[in-house]
Motif scaffolding. Sequence first.
Motif, mmCIF file in Angstrom:
data_model
loop_
_atom_site.group_PDB
_atom_site.id
_atom_site.type_symbol
_atom_site.label_atom_id
_atom_site.label_comp_id
_atom_site.label_asym_id
_atom_site.label_seq_id
_atom_site.Cartn_x
_atom_site.Cartn_y
_atom_site.Cartn_z
ATOM 1 N N UNK A 1 -5.649 0.542 -5.479
ATOM 2 C CA UNK A 1 -5.625 -0.811 -5.734
ATOM 3 C C UNK A 1 -7.150 -0.829 -6.352
ATOM 4 N N UNK A 2 -7.130 -1.640 -7.371
ATOM 5 C CA UNK A 2 -8.430 -1.955 -8.228
ATOM 6 C C UNK A 2 -8.660 -3.333 -8.169
ATOM 7 N N UNK A 3 -9.852 -3.610 -7.689
ATOM 8 C CA UNK A 3 -10.402 -5.083 -7.713
ATOM 9 C C UNK A 3 -10.689 -5.572 -8.949
ATOM 10 N N UNK B 1 -15.165 -0.954 -5.945
ATOM 11 C CA UNK B 1 -14.002 -1.361 -6.989
ATOM 12 C C UNK B 1 -12.479 -0.901 -6.817
ATOM 13 N N UNK B 2 -12.584 0.471 -6.247
ATOM 14 C CA UNK B 2 -11.166 0.812 -6.148
ATOM 15 C C UNK B 2 -10.999 1.428 -4.644
ATOM 16 N N UNK B 3 -9.636 1.236 -4.156
ATOM 17 C CA UNK B 3 -9.324 1.735 -2.722
ATOM 18 C C UNK B 3 -7.880 2.383 -2.956
ATOM 19 N N UNK B 4 -7.684 3.334 -2.040
ATOM 20 C CA UNK B 4 -6.509 4.244 -2.043
ATOM 21 C C UNK B 4 -6.052 4.154 -0.644
ATOM 22 N N UNK B 5 -4.620 3.630 -0.719
ATOM 23 C CA UNK B 5 -3.674 3.301 0.405
ATOM 24 C C UNK B 5 -2.534 4.307 0.437
ATOM 25 N N UNK C 1 -3.281 5.127 5.708
ATOM 26 C CA UNK C 1 -4.585 5.317 5.219
ATOM 27 C C UNK C 1 -5.081 3.905 4.223
ATOM 28 N N UNK C 2 -6.047 3.428 4.440
ATOM 29 C CA UNK C 2 -6.243 2.148 3.689
ATOM 30 C C UNK C 2 -6.517 0.727 4.563
ATOM 31 N N UNK C 3 -6.597 1.018 6.068
ATOM 32 C CA UNK C 3 -7.015 0.084 6.722
ATOM 33 C C UNK C 3 -8.434 0.048 6.899
ATOM 34 N N UNK C 4 -9.295 -0.842 7.270
ATOM 35 C CA UNK C 4 -8.647 -2.397 7.534
ATOM 36 C C UNK C 4 -8.691 -3.369 6.208
ATOM 37 N N UNK D 1 -0.098 1.721 -8.584
ATOM 38 C CA UNK D 1 -1.070 1.059 -9.071
ATOM 39 C C UNK D 1 -0.994 -0.316 -8.829
ATOM 40 N N UNK D 2 -2.015 -1.167 -8.512
ATOM 41 C CA UNK D 2 -2.124 -2.493 -8.281
ATOM 42 C C UNK D 2 -3.570 -3.096 -8.554
ATOM 43 N N UNK D 3 -3.583 -4.212 -9.052
ATOM 44 C CA UNK D 3 -4.888 -4.864 -9.004
ATOM 45 C C UNK D 3 -4.831 -6.421 -8.298
#
Length: 745
Positions: free
Chosen positions: A264-266, A238-242, A211-214, A173-175
């Motif tokens: 990844x959370x913005x 707000x949230x992305x899965x890579x 998965x998670x591009x671009x 998990x990251x921000x």
Amino acid sequence: MPERLAEMLLDLWTPLIILWITLPPCIYMAPMNQSQVLMSGSPLELSSLGEEQRILNRSKRGWVWNQMFVLEEFSGPEPILVGRLHTDLDPGSKKIKYILSGDGAGTIFQINDVTGDIHAIKRLDREEKAEYTLTAQAVDWETSKPLEPPSEFIIKVQDINDNAPEFLNGPYHATVPEMSILGTSVTNVTATDADDPVYGNSAKLVYSILEGQPYFSIEPETAIIKTALPNMDREAKEEYLVVIQAKDMGGHSGGLSGTTTLTVTLTDVNDNPPKFAQSLYHFSVPEDVVLGTAIGRVKANDQDIGENAQSSYDIIDGDGTALFEITSDAQAQDGIIRLRKPLDFETKKSYTLKVEAANVHIDPRFSGRGPFKDTATVKIVVEDADEPPVFSSPTYLLEVHENAALNSVIGQVTARDPDITSSPIRFSIDRHTDLERQFNINADDGKITLATPLDRELSVWHNITIIATEIRNHSQISRVPVAIKVLDVNDNAPEFASEYEAFLCENGKPGQVIQTVSAMDKDDPKNGHYFLYSLLPEMVNNPNFTIRKNEDNSLSILAKHNGFNRQKQEVYLLPIIISDSGNPPLSSTSTLTIRVCGCSNDGVVQSCNVEAYVLPIGLSMGALIAILACIILLLVIVVLFVTLRRHKNEPLIIKDDEDVRENIIRYDDEGGGEEDTEAFDIATLQNPDGINGFLPRKDIKPDLQFMPRLQKRVARRNVTRCCLKRKTVENHGFNELRGQDQKRK
């Protein structure tokens, strides 16, 4: 490019080299890896296939050891040949026996004791154990006598790519802040491979994003994830899965791979201004609302969150800026409009305000997006209400002289009904504040009059409360405090500050100050007290004393001469007139008592009264003390004489060691016989106190108790008889006591 070519060549030749090593040799000099053949002795011969041969001559020495290698995870129908032991001492007559000991000897590795071939009989895993240390020795076949000293060698398990990469700390998990620029670092991940990182590319990993591009990219070697698009908006997503992959063998085909996920959370930044939900707000409020009451709420919405959405509210314009205020609610993120000053429907019926909401925390990076504030209009309508009366002043201060006449007007209070109907007002005094009923008020016009006399010396201030009530609606009541100050008039004469008593020494000197006195006045003149002192007119030419005014408003009394004598006059009375400075002035006469006393040479008073009474009869103090001592001595003598007489009347107590017969009193009278022995109790002899009193017989009541009823002659005879019986009993008792004493001895 050269590094990639070298890796490809190494990958191509490695299997061939391993196969060449593991093939069993046809002869001792078979083309086997030199490290796989362990030899000892001299001369040592090493040959290879072909026509050329080389003969190396060396001096005799011990074993020459190198490492052996065996491929992991090898599984075949036959045990795999690891290597061969050989010594030049073996002529081929099978008289030498090879022995193997150490890690896995006999269980994992097995040796042919004749040929020295070492085989692996189990499947090996480098990740479990990477190398084995063993000991080899050549002994005589028949005697088992060592031909060579034992030596150690190592068998290393050679790695193959049999383990896929793993992300031990996943999922991740990251921000990252929203609106970040391209290439902003988000985080990095790490995968591990259990294969040998030194041998080949089995543990060489390459990372990629599945998965998670671009939106995001990853560095293939370092696995650092970065943003691939600029200005990603949290309010949009707000949230992305890579999904991240790690592949070994340098990423080539045939390599093993492992995957993990990164969420990844913005995080929010202040990139949105506040915005009112509506541009116009309407509120209504009664005119009698309490100050500080919330009239209404306005809210400006902000798409940001947390402190980035905090806004402060202010009234920036309008005709009610002095009457209303707005505060910010940190929890609800809205503005609360409150009443600051009283409203009056009859004066103004509506107000218009312009309110502003502005962000508290502004990010300068986004200042170009425009002002982070918004405005709205608020209209407030005042509603009419039945209001209580309003006094012309919030408080009243009245003054009155303490000698004011009864029923005189002290002052006046006024009040009005602020409503349009304007109801008449009725005034009254709250009697809880005027318990003594010293004041009255006119119910119609509010004039306050004096009901009882005032005395400033008893109370300077009187605080009362006036009540104003609407006649049409008695529930509408107002109160106002009225402070009444009583002004002073000169109505108290001055007098001595305390009861003074002066002492004059007989040996005093003329002009000596006898006493200093001061005066007091209950009145309180504006300019302070100033007293005048004088003697009575008939005592102006007093031959004994005179007075002197001091600067501190006190008075000193002085003696005019010396030679005062207590025998001639003990006490002098000096009347003094004290006047104040009032208009008109008041005065009083106070008398000072002066006593003549005997003093020491230093002027210390020793006596004033006692000697004055004894000296006229010619007795001094020493003589008086002597007389008192004589009287006390006589009293002591009398007490002693009475005490001695009492002791003489007490009976004699006989001691044990005395002869009882010496204390027997003989009588010529005849006793009563044996019957008289019961006349007295023997305990009488043991109680000396009882001898003085009369002890009756136990069997009969003595006639002596009734002596007043008998004739004197009969009484005298009975008494004589009783005494004779008593003596007989005493003699009997003494004899009995003496016998008991002899028995004890």
